[in-house]
Enzyme design. Structure first.
Site: not given
Ligand code: RB5
Length: 150
Positions: A8, A65, A98, A134, A67
């Site tokens: 963004d 973005c 994992h 996993h 965060t």
């Protein structure tokens, strides 16, 4: 590999830095993000990258973005996407080994550009371990996705 990338308006500059790195590593890029100076709501590139990876048009996805969180939430709405917002290289390695994460998200307002490059390089150069425990846990996530709404 083909790498889908989206961002963004909080992340235009870091996106160009990351695109340079991805090219240097020898990968093709599908860019569906906002150019520098252009505003876009993060769910739009988040979903687009998710769809490109889920359909197999891209092998892995990179999202950026402010965060890394909002855009990863949007990508995770696409069936088959395992996206994680990451701020360190150990997590970037472990989400591949994992969780077999197929999309990584980083926050341009959280992570500096040198660390961001290390994180993306780690993500792109680490494979899923393939270990049974996993895979079993990832299958449980896929099962939950199948049961959604039932
Ligand atoms: C945009 O201002 C900001 O909210 C967005 O980039 C992101 O941080 C959301 O999770």
């Amino acid at each position: 590999m083909k790498i889908a990338i989206g961002n963004d308006h909080a992340a235009g500059e870091l996106k160009t830095t990351i695109m340079d790195l991805i090219s240097e590593l020898g990968h093709e890029i599908i860019d569906v993000g906002a150019p520098i100076g252009e505003a876009i709501d993060y769910p739009i590139p988040g979903e687009k990258v998710g769809r490109l990876v889920a359909s197999g048009e891209a092998d892995l996805g990179v999202l950026i973005c402010g965060t890394g969180v909002g855009i990863s939430l949007a990508a995770n709405k696409v069936k088959g996407i395992r996206a994680a917002a990451v701020s360190d290289t150990a997590t970037a390695r472990l989400i591949r080994e994992h969780n077999n994460a197929n999309v990584i998200a980083i926050g341009a307002r959280i992570v500096g550009s040198e660390l961001a490059k290390d994180i993306i390089k780690t993500f792109l150069t680490t494979d899923f371990s393939g270990e049974e425990r996993h895979q079993r846990r990832i299958d449980l996530i896929s099962d939950a996705e199948e049961r959604f709404g039932k």
